[in-house]
Design a protein around this motif. Structure first.
Motif, PDB file in Angstrom:
ATOM      1  N   UNK A 233    -105.621  -8.199  57.138  1.00  0.00           N
ATOM      2  CA  UNK A 233    -104.641  -8.455  56.076  1.00  0.00           C
ATOM      3  C   UNK A 233    -103.659  -7.299  55.956  1.00  0.00           C
ATOM      4  N   UNK A 234    -102.474  -7.649  55.527  1.00  0.00           N
ATOM      5  CA  UNK A 234    -101.438  -6.652  55.281  1.00  0.00           C
ATOM      6  C   UNK A 234    -101.635  -6.081  53.881  1.00  0.00           C
ATOM      7  N   UNK A 235    -101.206  -4.881  53.690  1.00  0.00           N
ATOM      8  CA  UNK A 235    -101.249  -4.308  52.346  1.00  0.00           C
ATOM      9  C   UNK A 235    -100.381  -5.131  51.405  1.00  0.00           C
ATOM     10  N   UNK A 236     -99.339  -5.697  51.956  1.00  0.00           N
ATOM     11  CA  UNK A 236     -98.414  -6.465  51.114  1.00  0.00           C
ATOM     12  C   UNK A 236     -99.094  -7.698  50.528  1.00  0.00           C
ATOM     13  N   UNK A 237    -100.087  -8.227  51.239  1.00  0.00           N
ATOM     14  CA  UNK A 237    -100.816  -9.393  50.739  1.00  0.00           C
ATOM     15  C   UNK A 237    -101.569  -9.019  49.465  1.00  0.00           C
ATOM     16  N   UNK A 238    -102.246  -7.913  49.519  1.00  0.00           N
ATOM     17  CA  UNK A 238    -102.973  -7.436  48.348  1.00  0.00           C
ATOM     18  C   UNK A 238    -102.012  -7.224  47.188  1.00  0.00           C
ATOM     19  N   UNK A 239    -100.912  -6.605  47.508  1.00  0.00           N
ATOM     20  CA  UNK A 239     -99.897  -6.329  46.480  1.00  0.00           C
ATOM     21  C   UNK A 239     -99.438  -7.618  45.817  1.00  0.00           C
ATOM     22  N   UNK A 240     -99.202  -8.612  46.640  1.00  0.00           N
ATOM     23  CA  UNK A 240     -98.709  -9.884  46.112  1.00  0.00           C
ATOM     24  C   UNK A 240     -99.747 -10.546  45.207  1.00  0.00           C
ATOM     25  N   UNK A 241    -100.972 -10.594  45.668  1.00  0.00           N
ATOM     26  CA  UNK A 241    -102.034 -11.178  44.850  1.00  0.00           C
ATOM     27  C   UNK A 241    -102.126 -10.455  43.518  1.00  0.00           C
TER      28      UNK A 241
END
Length: 396
Positions: A233-241
């Motif tokens: 997973x990308x860090x951006x995915x976590x950020x978005x969630x």
DNA sequence: CGTCCACAGGAATGACGGGCGG
DNA sequence: CCGCCCGTCATTCCTGTGGACG
């Protein structure tokens, strides 16, 4: 067909997104609860006297959904139970979800069952169950924690009698001590209570503030580092969630669900990395599942009412809505419910977020409630498709 | 400034079915 | 099997009310 299945199986088997999917489930209680250190400490402090055999204060815990109230409580009580075992003190924990068991009777019955007495699902009078509980519990010396999760649901439904009885129970017991931990999402909950209950239940109070986006991000990435494989997973995915869930009042459960479902979608699509688009799909899916499931299990008249709402298009007064509903019902050769009843059904739909209802005063042309549907036609269609007659009536 | 519409929503009550003890 | 107690859904009757109209 076989080909397709083989294909599917091999995709699932070769999917390498999750290392431990269980850890992403909503009922998983992690070993560390980041950003809740204060609350853990405070709760432990309050409940610790039980280890020396005295009764801890009753505690009341507030906080919006998904702020870790249940997790922290379960965590702390588990630690205390463990410690109690070490020092040879018998502690019992009765966890009751009042949303699920929202009658005085069932709460008492659950309490009985958690101390080892089978109680009929129904049939006894509530006071009889209470009497049995007292007798049973006092038959030997012990310490009992009664955790009443989402206790506001119980009180709103049946009043505070059960709570009152529980808070007074210690006076009727000679050997056993009971301590109550009440958990609620409703911050104004105390106002509903009888002052006597309020003072004894709120001996100690604990507030769980919502997580902000960066805390959510931290929680998610910690959890994901165990539950997901490396580099999936990308860090951006976590950020978005985290950002999406922060918008929903900082609900960590929501954030974790979102991430888990994103992962599942990615896996299903045969991707070996979770991307932002998966998160967006997951969010739609969560909403859809919720709505479809709720509507699908509704009684017929509520469904017809929703359909009337849909046919009415963009908002309408209760009067118009009720007329349309009546003609629809009569076309199906059924008896319409009274307006009073329909009014309750509308409120129910409003609560569930399926409809929007707002009281509007039109001066001397009366006062009414303007109601409109707040779900998409597509979801509605899916929810009503089981019923041919209703499904056919949906506009294009 | 009072009236009065078109409902909202509370209280009381009833019908009904499930499930127990006896 | 009956009688009892429960929860749920529904009806009936009712009182309350925001604010445009006159």
């Amino acid at each position: 067909m076989t080909d397709q299945l083989d294909n599917l199986f091999s995709r699932v088997l070769s999917a390498k997104i999750f290392a431990n999917r269980e850890m992403m489930r909503p009922d998983y209680i992690p070993n560390d609860l980041p950003h809740r250190e204060d609350q853990i400490l405070r709760l432990a402090e309050i409940l610790a006297p039980s280890l020396k055999g005295s009764r801890p204060s009753n505690v009341f815990i507030y906080g919006v959904p998904g702020t870790g109230k249940t997790a922290v409580t379960k965590y702390v009580l588990k630690k205390i139970e463990d410690e109690g075992r070490k020092v040879g003190i018998s502690l019992e924990v009765a966890y009751i979800n009042c949303k699920h068991d929202d009658t005085n009777y069932r709460v008492l019955a659950d309490l009985c069952e958690s101390v080892g007495e089978r109680i009929p699902f129904t049939g006894l009078s509530t006071s009889e169950v209470f009497r049995r509980f007292v007798n049973l519990v006092d038959s030997s010396e012990r310490m009992i924690f009664a955790i009443l999760d989402e206790v506001d649901a119980l009180v709103k439904k049946t009043g505070d009698k059960a709570l009152y009885d529980l808070t007074r129970i210690n006076q009727r017991l000679s050997r056993t001590r009971i301590s109550i931990v009440g958990i609620t999402n409703d911050l104004k909950f105390m106002e509903y209570l009888d002052p006597r209950v309020r003072s004894s239940l709120g001996e100690e109070e604990l507030v769980f503030p919502p997580y902000d986006a960066s805390e959510l991000e931290d929680i998610l990435s910690r959890r994901a580092s165990f539950a997901f494989n490396r580099n999936t997973f990308e860090a951006s995915v976590i950020k978005l969630c985290a950002a999406l869930a922060a918008k929903e009042h900082g609900d960590a459960r929501r954030a974790l669900d979102l991430l888990r479902i994103s992962g599942e979608i990615a896996e299903r699509n045969g991707n070996n990395k979770v991307m932002e688009e998966h998160v967006r799909m997951a969010q739609k899916e969560i909403e859809k599942d919720r709505v479809v499931e709720v509507i699908r299990t509704m009684p017929l008249h509520s469904k017809i009412l929703i359909l009337s709402l849909h046919l009415l298009g963009k908002g309408g007064s209760t009067g118009e809505l009720y007329d349309l509903y009546c003609t629809l019902v009569k076309n199906m050769c059924l008896e319409p419910l009274t307006q009073r009843r329909v009014s309750d059904l509308i409120n129910e739909l409003d609560m569930l977020g399926i409809a929007n209802a707002k009281v509007v005063s039109k001066g001397r042309y009366g006062r009414t409630k303007v109601v409109s549907l707040s779900i998409s036609t597509k979801n509605l269609k899916e929810a009503l498709q089981e019923d041919q007659r209703l499904g056919a009536l949906i506009k294009k």
